[in-house]
Design an enzyme around this catalytic site. Structure first.
Site, short mmCIF file in Angstrom:
data_model
loop_
_atom_site.label_atom_id
_atom_site.label_comp_id
_atom_site.label_asym_id
_atom_site.label_seq_id
_atom_site.Cartn_x
_atom_site.Cartn_y
_atom_site.Cartn_z
CB ALA A 32 62.34 40.33 -20.02
CG LEU A 33 57.23 41.22 -16.43
CD1 LEU A 33 55.73 41.21 -16.13
CD2 LEU A 33 57.86 42.51 -15.93
N GLY A 36 61.63 39.33 -9.33
CA GLY A 36 61.96 40.66 -8.79
C GLY A 36 60.88 41.67 -9.16
CG HIS A 37 60.28 42.80 -13.28
ND1 HIS A 37 60.95 41.87 -14.06
CD2 HIS A 37 60.85 43.99 -13.56
CE1 HIS A 37 61.88 42.49 -14.78
NE2 HIS A 37 61.85 43.78 -14.49
CG ASP A 150 67.78 49.19 -11.84
OD1 ASP A 150 68.65 49.14 -12.72
OD2 ASP A 150 66.91 48.31 -11.70
CD GLN A 153 65.50 53.04 -12.92
OE1 GLN A 153 65.87 53.02 -14.08
NE2 GLN A 153 64.75 52.08 -12.41
CB SER A 186 65.25 41.58 -18.01
OG SER A 186 64.22 42.00 -17.18
NE ARG A 187 71.06 44.85 -20.23
CZ ARG A 187 70.46 45.99 -19.98
NH1 ARG A 187 70.03 46.26 -18.78
NH2 ARG A 187 70.28 46.88 -20.95
#
Ligand code: AMP
Length: 279
Positions: A32-33, A36-37, A150, A153, A186-187
């Site tokens: 779900a690029l 940002g990706h 993240d 992460q 993506s959300r």
């Protein structure tokens, strides 16, 4: 762009590149690029000879089966986006390719998995480290690129690298935001127009914290942000914390060498996170 679905074929191909002395940059994603990706891929392309992006919605890092089920998977659109940037290789494995039966995984991440996200998503970082270790084993990248979005992460992955002495450099890349400040995610597609508006409270709370940093004490900044988020319509706050940017433990004073403010909240049914480095 070459697309691989098999671990074996991908590692074989990468081996031929490494034999020629080429460096490999790796950008793991769940698809779900968004921009940002793609910015991670562009940074990877500037820093290594060949960029591998993986798209894999990893079941072991979801605590909520409904969240896993509804996670967006627009694979054709993703491939089209990757074709537009400097991505050389896409790794697109199935769940069966990555997991064989009832494997066990356990890694001692210490307090890092009990704080912040860990408090609200128990087991999440076990799942994240499980899949990232598997992906690192296949790709064996020289550098791997993760988003500051993240933040915790990134710290968890650094811990994984340290515990296994993995020969990979972890590079943290800046957060890309929409024009109004909302961190790309993506959300975000799950947000209704009114929720999309309410979600701005997260980035706004971070922006205010950084803006007021020089005038107020940590405790005051924290209380003001929490009050602001509690009074923001449609926002169900999970946490807002100002932490030591290295350890992620609560910041005790402004004397700490680096500070980061992190926020997580639900807007409607969508869980969002964001953060800002304030020092
Ligand atoms: P995900 O697909 O959500 O697992 O994200 C894959 C990678 O993209 C992770 O390293 C994320 O931190 C990073 N990422 C997600 N959103 C953003 C953003 N808005 N800006 C920069 N990187 C991001």
């Amino acid at each position: 762009m070459k697309i691989f679905t098999s671990k074996h074929e991908l590692s074989g191909y990468l081996e031929t590149l490494k034999e020629k002395g080429r460096t490999i940059g790796f950008v793991p994603t769940m698809g779900a690029l968004h921009q940002g990706h793609l910015s991670l891929i562009e940074i990877a392309a500037r820093n290594t000879d060949h960029v591998v992006c993986s798209i894999f919605v990893n079941p072991t890092q979801f605590n909520d089966p409904k969240d896993l089920e509804k996670y967006p998977r627009p694979i054709d659109a993703d491939i089209a986006k990757l074709e537009q940037v400097d991505c050389d290789i896409l790794f697109l494995p199935t769940v069966q390719e990555m997991y064989s039966g009832d494997e066990k995984w356990s890694i001692d991440l210490g307090y890092l998995e009990r704080i912040l996200e860990g408090r609200f998503r128990p087991g999440h970082y076990q799942g994240v480290t499980q899949i990232v270790k598997k992906l690192f084993d296949v790709v064996q990248p020289n550098k791997a690129f993760f988003g500051q979005k993240d933040y915790q992460q990134v710290k968890v992955i650094m811990k994984l690298v340290e515990l296994y002495s993995l020969p990979v450099e972890i590079v943290m890349c800046p957060i890309l935001r929409e024009e109004d400040g909302l961190a790309m995610s993506s959300r975000n597609i799950h947000l209704s127009p009114s929720e999309r508006n309410e979600a701005l409270a997260l980035s706004e709370s971070l922006r205010r914290t950084r803006e007021n940093y020089s005038m107020k004490q940590i405790a005051e900044l924290q209380i003001e942000a929490v009050n602001f988020l509690h009074s923001s319509e449609g926002v169900e706050l999970e946490y807002f914390e100002i932490c030591n940017a290295e350890t992620l433990l609560p910041a005790e004073s402004k004397e700490e060498p680096g500070l980061v403010a992190l926020v997580a909240a639900k807007v409607g049914h969508t869980r969002l996170i964001d953060n800002i480095i304030i020092k």
